[in-house]
Design an enzyme around this catalytic site. Sequence first.
Site, mmCIF file in Angstrom:
data_model
loop_
_atom_site.group_PDB
_atom_site.id
_atom_site.type_symbol
_atom_site.label_atom_id
_atom_site.label_comp_id
_atom_site.label_asym_id
_atom_site.label_seq_id
_atom_site.Cartn_x
_atom_site.Cartn_y
_atom_site.Cartn_z
ATOM 1 C CB SER A 65 14.964 -5.929 17.254
ATOM 2 O OG SER A 65 13.649 -6.334 16.937
ATOM 3 C CB THR B 212 2.133 -1.580 -8.379
ATOM 4 O OG1 THR B 212 2.510 -2.764 -7.657
ATOM 5 C CG2 THR B 212 1.712 -1.967 -9.783
ATOM 6 N N GLY C 62 0.772 -1.229 0.000
ATOM 7 C CA GLY C 62 0.000 0.000 0.000
ATOM 8 C C GLY C 62 0.802 1.277 0.000
ATOM 9 C CB VAL C 63 4.308 2.222 0.478
ATOM 10 C CG1 VAL C 63 4.131 1.888 1.944
ATOM 11 C CG2 VAL C 63 5.089 1.132 -0.231
ATOM 12 C CE LYS D 249 12.582 -2.815 14.639
ATOM 13 N NZ LYS D 249 13.794 -3.360 15.286
#
Length: 821
Positions: A720, A386, A382-383, A763
Amino acid sequence: MIEIVSDPGAGQVVEIQGEGESGVRGPLPVLPLRDVVPVPDTMLPLAVGQERSVRLVDDVLAGDRRLVLVTSRDAAVEAPGPEGIHEVGVVGHIVRMLKVPDGTLRLLVQGTQRVRLTRFTKTEPYLVAEIEELPDQLGPEGEDGSSPELVALHRSVQETFSKIVEAVPYLPEELQIAVANIDDPVALSQLITGSLRIGTDDKQELLEQVDVQARLRRLMAILARELEVISIGSEIQSQVQSELDKGQREYVLRQQLKAIREELGEEDPLEAELAELREQLDALDLPEVVATQADRELHRLESIPQASAEHGVVRTYLEWIVSLPWNDRTRDDLDLHRAREILDADHHGLEDIKDRILEFLAVRQLKPDARGSILCLVGPPGVGKTSLGKSIARAMGRNFERISAGGVRDEAEIRGHRRTYIGAMPGTIIRAMRDSGSSNPLLMIDEIDKMGSVGSGGGPESAMLEVLDPEQNDTFRDHYLDVPFDLSRVMFVTTANTLDTIPGPLRDRMEIIRLAGYTAQEKLEIAKRYLVPRQLERHGLRRSWVGFGDPALRTLIEDYTRESGVRNLEREIGRVVRKIAREIVEQEQDDDAPPAKPKRLTVSQARVEELLGRGTWAGADEALRRRTRRAGVATGLAWTPVGGDVLVVEAAAMPKSGSQPTLTTTGQLGDVMQESVRAALTWVRGNLAGVAPEVAQDWFSQHDLHVHVPAGATPKDGPSADITIATAIVSLLTGREVAQHVAMTGEITLTGEVLPIGGLKEKALAAQRNGVRCVIAPRENERDQEDIPEPLRSRIDFVWVDRVEQVLEAALGGLPVGPRG
């Protein structure tokens, strides 16, 4: 004496009359020649244009008309000095001079004796040197040239040169007659040397050779070489002419056969099909290998019966050859300003990607034949990976084709099947090239991280190694076509959610560009500029009818979606728009009046909650703070393929139930994370006196410990969360709560050092979405904060640590970290 026959004006000829002085006396002016070697007893035309050479000629004409002609060693040097010319030259007499209007001179010089330059007496304004004559030497036997070897060489040279005259068009037949009538070997060698087009070095070697017998032997070798070159050239020309004649003959016969059939009314559909294929193949500028293969298959097709199954196979193959863009290409739009406008209009932010595309266009403008680039866009769903590929193609003026690599599990889907299989066809790469219609499109290989092979070896990843290697893909060979196809001009853009599943050799061939996700402010701008107008258009509403206020969009971002991209945000905006569209249509149908222009409607925060109900994430921040408002609970930050996320770690203790204390881990933790729990526990036990002096040293031997990470249905792994686990255990031991609005990430060692982690930007975005105000991170990651947008950095306090003690001080030490006003 010198007599001027006509006025020596521009364009006038100066005739030199009278007998020139014979013999060799010096010193004489030296005229360097470029790419010209003088020959004794021959006439030599020269063009003189340099200032010092023109002055030399003027002085020579004013004197005894004599000068020395010497060849330069390097033709690129315009004004050579004594060391830049050969030592052996020819004395010349200027016979005629013509002044050209542009200031240059045209000379006709008669060569006389061969001489050697012994000493230079002047170098300015031109060269002047003393000379000595180099007479010809006929050898010890007979001064009249009666040596048998000399006579044999004389005749061989005459015969060979006669053959060359017959084969070379630039040598006249009269020269052949003249050579045949020359009895003097010296005159023979000079005439042939002056007439033949051979290299400057060879001519200079012949000039410097005073031994006539050796000179003829060397001249014979040169003539033999030239005759062989002429013979080979004649054979090549004959072969080419033969092929042309054969092709022309076939063409004429086919045209005659076609005319006869048309006259008889016997037009064969098969012949018409073959003729059409032949015309299409002839119209293509195919590479030689491909043209040979296509011609071979076309001849096979002519001999195969139409009812045979092989006929259809060969015809389909030729149709594929015809349909591919072998040399058709689009012209790149290299206007950087226009490209930037297009990229900015289609996408908000993503400056790294836009800069990389502009750099590619700049390089293409400086080096048009540069190889295509291979970019890999890595980021959560969704960023806009494409859609960014489409924008890149539009900015560059290239055709765009998309290939979905998700679920591809067979190498044949990339390379195609061999024609021995029934229903064989080319692979996805060749099919995409056909659909694009050009040999330099932008091919987007979507979800390349989701390719999977069956068994060992031969998977689609192996086939992609050749496709995405600029050193190999200029000869990409599809199994179906079985001929090389050039992919070097293609710009490949691949997308992935994670790099972990991409094999190392394939990942090494791509330039990785990461898209971490959007901040809340960036999502707000994207919604206003792109998402809302697109959803209004898709649902038949005009922007003058419906508008969204910023509070409404912020509510959708914070309470109804919790993602790195904007895919769910656009889906929620679409839900609101559909409900508004329904209300508008129902209102028009209930009213008896004719449809009128709807009143302007601005969607507010309350209206969003009224239409969609309570948001999925409404109150999630408060719930997170409520869960961590007790001892033994700490908030960590994690990276996932879909972006960053928060991670709650809970620690609980109870009196041991058996003879030995136990450690229990739940929450579907992976092997690495279970090792993190044991490492954190070991450090806390080893440093118990320092971190919790009020706790008894035998506490761990008397209690069972349980570490749980909620959301047990979701697998979790990675190192992490080490400092989060250690903080939760120390919080449990001391009874102190972790400060509110604090989250942390980092790996620890048994000595208490905090090691760097990856995905800090993702993060940090997750921390912002969940209301975290302070992030504890390894100091070695401090340089990574430059990748975090400035608005986000200003809203989050980063505490950089080197050791676990610093983590505990920041998380449990009562630091004033809380919500900001």
